[in-house]
Write a protein that holds these residues in place. Sequence first.
Motif, short mmCIF file in Angstrom:
data_model
loop_
_atom_site.label_atom_id
_atom_site.label_comp_id
_atom_site.label_asym_id
_atom_site.label_seq_id
_atom_site.Cartn_x
_atom_site.Cartn_y
_atom_site.Cartn_z
N ASN A 148 -4.91 4.07 3.10
CA ASN A 148 -3.85 3.48 2.29
C ASN A 148 -4.44 2.97 0.98
OD1 ASN A 148 -2.03 3.81 4.48
ND2 ASN A 148 -2.71 1.87 5.36
N ARG A 203 -2.77 -5.97 -4.09
CA ARG A 203 -2.50 -7.22 -3.39
C ARG A 203 -2.70 -8.38 -4.37
NH1 ARG A 203 -6.56 -7.32 1.31
NH2 ARG A 203 -7.88 -6.38 -0.24
N ASP A 210 3.79 0.44 2.64
CA ASP A 210 3.27 -0.48 3.64
C ASP A 210 3.24 -1.89 3.06
OD1 ASP A 210 2.77 1.67 5.27
OD2 ASP A 210 0.60 1.63 5.05
N GLU A 235 -7.71 0.92 1.90
CA GLU A 235 -7.89 0.50 3.29
C GLU A 235 -8.00 1.77 4.12
OE1 GLU A 235 -5.37 -2.35 6.13
OE2 GLU A 235 -4.18 -0.65 5.38
N SER A 281 1.36 1.55 11.88
CA SER A 281 1.09 0.19 11.44
C SER A 281 -0.17 -0.28 12.16
CB SER A 281 2.26 -0.74 11.80
OG SER A 281 3.42 -0.37 11.09
N ASN A 335 4.02 -0.42 8.27
CA ASN A 335 4.66 0.69 7.59
C ASN A 335 6.17 0.54 7.64
OD1 ASN A 335 5.85 3.73 7.97
ND2 ASN A 335 4.30 3.57 6.39
N HIS A 390 1.20 4.63 1.73
CA HIS A 390 0.78 4.97 3.09
C HIS A 390 0.14 6.35 3.18
CE1 HIS A 390 0.94 4.60 7.45
NE2 HIS A 390 1.39 5.85 7.49
N TYR A 398 0.85 -1.19 0.00
CA TYR A 398 0.00 0.00 0.00
C TYR A 398 0.88 1.24 0.00
CZ TYR A 398 -4.33 -2.46 1.42
OH TYR A 398 -5.44 -3.26 1.48
N THR A 412 -1.08 -4.39 8.47
CA THR A 412 -0.39 -3.51 7.55
C THR A 412 0.79 -2.91 8.31
OG1 THR A 412 -2.44 -3.01 6.38
CG2 THR A 412 -0.63 -1.47 6.07
N THR A 446 1.39 -5.48 3.45
CA THR A 446 0.11 -5.92 4.00
C THR A 446 -0.09 -7.42 3.75
OG1 THR A 446 -2.28 -5.52 4.04
CG2 THR A 446 -1.17 -5.24 1.92
#
Length: 183
Positions: A174, A178, A54, A158, A88, A82, A41, A39, A80, A56
């Motif tokens: 974020n 994925r 990030d 997210e 996080s 960071n 951030h 992600y 998640t 995840t």
Amino acid sequence: MKINISARRLIAGAISLCIAAVFASPASAFVNEVRGGFYAHDMFGPAHESDGLDLTGEIVFDTPSFLAWAFNPRPRLGGTLNTNGDTSLAYIDPFGWTIDLGESPFFVDASLGAAIHDGRIHGSRTGQNQYGCRWNFHETLSLGYRVAPNLSILTGIEHISNAGLCSVNDGLTNIGMRVGYSF
């Protein structure tokens, strides 16, 4: 004896548990899918904490029978992390749905639950959000594409926020991608 567990240690433990579960026997643990990715951030936060990345990870479980009334959600457990030392989080989303878009390989995925984070509660410094509460609501929304029957790619968002239940509520959003593997 007083036990003091920091939020960062709790989050690191939850993420470690997710990773261990991925390498365990997923089918016997009612694991339906595992997901992992990256992600960007805090894309929309008032402080915009960092330009960091990030990592995840998420475990998606089979629908428990007691949740069938809610359109068969698949609960999720994830985290998640960071990479720049900013906020996080670890989360549990009991309500998560994957909705196929007709006969196409595309689908929409959404979830709702709770997250614990290691960010600042109050007294924000420049470049750091204030979250008001240690526990926040956690929501996700993704658009996915099934590359193969067991492999998918998701792009999504997210978000954590306390919905105004605490004195401050900067929230964290974020955005990223994925990969999911279904069992």
